[in-house]
Design a protein around this motif. Structure first.
Motif, PDB file in Angstrom:
ATOM      1  N   ALA A  48       0.963  -1.267  -0.188  1.00  0.00           N
ATOM      2  CA  ALA A  48      -0.121   0.038   0.197  1.00  0.00           C
ATOM      3  C   ALA A  48       0.992   1.351   0.094  1.00  0.00           C
ATOM      4  N   ALA A  49       0.298   2.304  -0.477  1.00  0.00           N
ATOM      5  CA  ALA A  49       1.174   3.447  -0.464  1.00  0.00           C
ATOM      6  C   ALA A  49       0.108   4.552  -0.055  1.00  0.00           C
ATOM      7  N   ILE A  50       0.599   5.979   0.227  1.00  0.00           N
ATOM      8  CA  ILE A  50      -0.313   7.049   0.636  1.00  0.00           C
ATOM      9  C   ILE A  50       0.401   8.285   0.225  1.00  0.00           C
ATOM     10  N   SER A  51      -0.341   9.031  -0.396  1.00  0.00           N
ATOM     11  CA  SER A  51       0.186  10.450  -0.790  1.00  0.00           C
ATOM     12  C   SER A  51       0.570  11.221   0.583  1.00  0.00           C
ATOM     13  N   TRP A  52       1.410  12.431   0.192  1.00  0.00           N
ATOM     14  CA  TRP A  52       1.948  13.220   1.116  1.00  0.00           C
ATOM     15  C   TRP A  52       0.620  13.885   2.063  1.00  0.00           C
ATOM     16  N   SER A  53      -0.507  14.163   1.473  1.00  0.00           N
ATOM     17  CA  SER A  53      -1.445  14.790   1.977  1.00  0.00           C
ATOM     18  C   SER A  53      -2.447  13.804   2.760  1.00  0.00           C
ATOM     19  N   GLY A  54      -2.067  12.516   2.211  1.00  0.00           N
ATOM     20  CA  GLY A  54      -3.123  11.315   2.900  1.00  0.00           C
ATOM     21  C   GLY A  54      -4.372  11.524   1.908  1.00  0.00           C
ATOM     22  N   GLY A  55      -4.235  12.349   0.939  1.00  0.00           N
ATOM     23  CA  GLY A  55      -5.874  12.179   0.097  1.00  0.00           C
ATOM     24  C   GLY A  55      -5.950  11.174  -0.885  1.00  0.00           C
ATOM     25  N   SER A  56      -4.662  10.433  -1.272  1.00  0.00           N
ATOM     26  CA  SER A  56      -4.749   9.150  -2.309  1.00  0.00           C
ATOM     27  C   SER A  56      -4.063   8.171  -1.483  1.00  0.00           C
ATOM     28  N   THR A  57      -4.804   7.069  -2.017  1.00  0.00           N
ATOM     29  CA  THR A  57      -4.053   5.917  -1.571  1.00  0.00           C
ATOM     30  C   THR A  57      -3.973   4.750  -2.362  1.00  0.00           C
ATOM     31  N   TYR A  58      -2.973   3.846  -2.236  1.00  0.00           N
ATOM     32  CA  TYR A  58      -3.127   2.824  -3.399  1.00  0.00           C
ATOM     33  C   TYR A  58      -2.757   1.497  -2.725  1.00  0.00           C
ATOM     34  N   TYR A  59      -3.337   0.506  -3.452  1.00  0.00           N
ATOM     35  CA  TYR A  59      -3.203  -0.784  -2.857  1.00  0.00           C
ATOM     36  C   TYR A  59      -2.873  -2.067  -3.773  1.00  0.00           C
ATOM     37  N   THR A  60      -2.400  -3.107  -3.413  1.00  0.00           N
ATOM     38  CA  THR A  60      -2.167  -4.130  -4.391  1.00  0.00           C
ATOM     39  C   THR A  60      -3.668  -4.829  -4.455  1.00  0.00           C
ATOM     40  N   ASP A  61      -4.195  -5.571  -5.368  1.00  0.00           N
ATOM     41  CA  ASP A  61      -5.227  -6.398  -5.410  1.00  0.00           C
ATOM     42  C   ASP A  61      -5.523  -7.354  -4.358  1.00  0.00           C
ATOM     43  N   SER A  62      -4.722  -8.018  -3.747  1.00  0.00           N
ATOM     44  CA  SER A  62      -4.432  -8.792  -2.863  1.00  0.00           C
ATOM     45  C   SER A  62      -4.869  -8.208  -1.342  1.00  0.00           C
ATOM     46  N   THR A  63      -4.617  -6.904  -1.182  1.00  0.00           N
ATOM     47  CA  THR A  63      -4.826  -6.064  -0.046  1.00  0.00           C
ATOM     48  C   THR A  63      -6.072  -5.090   0.028  1.00  0.00           C
ATOM     49  N   LYS A  64      -6.521  -4.941  -1.190  1.00  0.00           N
ATOM     50  CA  LYS A  64      -7.605  -3.972  -1.363  1.00  0.00           C
ATOM     51  C   LYS A  64      -8.734  -4.600  -0.553  1.00  0.00           C
ATOM     52  N   GLY A  65      -9.310  -3.539   0.385  1.00  0.00           N
ATOM     53  CA  GLY A  65     -10.675  -4.027   0.855  1.00  0.00           C
ATOM     54  C   GLY A  65     -10.427  -4.475   2.304  1.00  0.00           C
ATOM     55  N   ARG A  66      -9.159  -4.986   2.591  1.00  0.00           N
ATOM     56  CA  ARG A  66      -8.604  -5.711   3.990  1.00  0.00           C
ATOM     57  C   ARG A  66      -7.895  -4.779   4.563  1.00  0.00           C
ATOM     58  N   PHE A  67      -6.977  -4.208   3.781  1.00  0.00           N
ATOM     59  CA  PHE A  67      -5.797  -3.132   4.664  1.00  0.00           C
ATOM     60  C   PHE A  67      -6.090  -1.558   4.184  1.00  0.00           C
ATOM     61  N   THR A  68      -5.835  -0.826   5.381  1.00  0.00           N
ATOM     62  CA  THR A  68      -5.890   0.652   5.175  1.00  0.00           C
ATOM     63  C   THR A  68      -4.868   1.166   5.596  1.00  0.00           C
ATOM     64  N   ILE A  69      -4.221   2.107   4.609  1.00  0.00           N
ATOM     65  CA  ILE A  69      -2.993   2.842   5.126  1.00  0.00           C
ATOM     66  C   ILE A  69      -3.730   4.266   5.448  1.00  0.00           C
ATOM     67  N   SER A  70      -3.050   4.776   6.409  1.00  0.00           N
ATOM     68  CA  SER A  70      -3.264   6.222   6.663  1.00  0.00           C
ATOM     69  C   SER A  70      -2.099   6.940   7.392  1.00  0.00           C
ATOM     70  N   ARG A  71      -2.029   8.271   7.534  1.00  0.00           N
ATOM     71  CA  ARG A  71      -0.786   8.985   8.009  1.00  0.00           C
ATOM     72  C   ARG A  71      -1.128   9.828   9.022  1.00  0.00           C
ATOM     73  N   ASP A  72      -0.503  10.285   9.959  1.00  0.00           N
ATOM     74  CA  ASP A  72      -0.481  11.529  10.847  1.00  0.00           C
ATOM     75  C   ASP A  72       0.844  12.345  10.777  1.00  0.00           C
ATOM     76  N   ASN A  73       0.885  13.220  10.040  1.00  0.00           N
ATOM     77  CA  ASN A  73       2.068  13.995   9.735  1.00  0.00           C
ATOM     78  C   ASN A  73       2.349  15.042  10.874  1.00  0.00           C
ATOM     79  N   ALA A  74       1.581  15.248  11.612  1.00  0.00           N
ATOM     80  CA  ALA A  74       1.882  16.224  12.538  1.00  0.00           C
ATOM     81  C   ALA A  74       3.085  15.313  13.620  1.00  0.00           C
ATOM     82  N   ASN A  75       2.641  13.894  13.625  1.00  0.00           N
ATOM     83  CA  ASN A  75       3.391  13.108  14.482  1.00  0.00           C
ATOM     84  C   ASN A  75       4.412  12.047  13.755  1.00  0.00           C
TER      85      ASN A  75
END
Length: 122
Positions: A48-75
């Protein structure tokens, strides 16, 4: 830039884990971030990948719908919530900083963490 991945462990199939990746050093929130995994005897693969803003996320087919990527830039944290885990998800999971090009290949990444082991039992 140093990356520290944590949160791995042993879980039964169908269970959940949340991986964390802490960034330190000369970091900037203006980087996309990614998670990869490597099972024994296999190549490192994109999860999985996530843009610097967190507004866009990308997943491989095998993890899509099961995995969620997120980020907290402040921390300076990136997370990977993994649900409905399967034995085939067993691998060492790595976080990395995306620097250029495709999100889906290790070529686009630098500054890798040390990895955290996820083991899913059947």
């Amino acid at each position: 830039v140093q990356l520290q991945a944590s949160g791995g462990g042993l879980v039964q199939a169908g269970g959940s884990l949340r991986l964390s990746c802490a960034a330190s050093g000369r970091t900037s929130s203006n980087y996309a971030m990614g998670w990869f995994r490597q099972a024994p005897g296999k190549e490192r693969e994109f999860v999985a990948a996530i843009s610097w803003s967190g507004g866009s996320t990308y997943y491989t087919d095998s993890t899509k719908g099961r995995f969620t990527i997120s980020r907290d830039n402040a921390n300076k944290m990136v997370y990977l919530q993994m649900n409905s885990l399967k034995p085939e998800d067993t691998a060492v999971y790595y976080c990395a900083v995306h620097v250029s090009g495709t999100y889906y290949s290790t070529i686009g990444y630098a500054y890798w963490g040390q990895g955290t082991l996820v083991t899913v039992s059947s």
